[in-house]
Design a protein around this motif. Structure first.
Motif: not given
Length: 182
Positions: A141-145, A162-179
């Motif tokens: 939540g803090a990462l997203i906020l 771009s949102p796509e470039a940002l998600l290339e970095v943040a997406g794997p972090m979010i996946a790691r945090l949820t797993e």
């Protein structure tokens, strides 16, 4: 031919859109009813008639629409959170930004932002594996906020990508945090 009810609804929507924009840009204290009315192509008396007070208008304008239920496997939750972040990065979330900007000077706004985020974090944490699910949900939540505030309010270097470039970095972090640490 539009009915009076439709005209009223459209006027309320224009006023709310103007209020979200101005509260988001200037915060609660520096936004006036007169400025909102002018931006909405209305007059201050009509704004007060529809909303009653600046506080009530702010409460409606800054209410954070829920992202909807986030559920499923950790992988599905990561996809849903990443999609929600993508939308918030692509288009400025006016209501959320108005609430976030105002939360630094207006206690009611801080309580609303905290309540909305806490509810979502508890919902997500309840579905995540591991004893540290609440911690990982809070960090997510803090990462997203932080990304939304950093991009749209603070305008941090790098977050104008771009949102796509940002998600290339943040997406794997979010996946790691949820797993989890599995």
């Amino acid at each position: 031919m539009t009915t009076r009810v439709e005209q009223r609804r459209r006027t309320e929507e224009r006023i709310l859109a103007a209020a979200r924009q101005l509260f988001g840009e200037h915060g609660y204290d520096r936004t006036t009813i007169r400025a909102i009315a002018e931006a909405a192509g209305s007059d201050a008396g009509l704004v007060m008639r529809y909303f009653g007070s600046k506080e009530k208008l702010f409460a409606q304008a800054a209410s954070i629409p829920p992202d909807g239920p986030i559920e499923g496997s950790p992988e599905e939750i990561a996809v849903q959170l990443t999609a929600g972040l993508s939308a918030k990065l692509a288009e400025e979330p006016a209501a959320a930004l108005a609430a976030m900007r105002a939360m630094f000077s207006h206690p009611d706004a801080a309580a609303e932002v905290r309540a909305a985020m806490s509810a979502q974090q508890r919902q997500v944490a309840a579905q995540l594996p591991g004893e540290d699910a609440v911690l990982r949900s809070g960090v997510t939540g803090a990462l997203i906020l932080g990304m939304v505030v950093g991009r749209h309010l603070v305008k941090l270097d790098g977050l104008d990508a771009s949102p796509e470039a940002l998600l290339e970095v943040a997406g794997p972090m979010i996946a790691r945090l949820t797993e989890g640490s599995g």
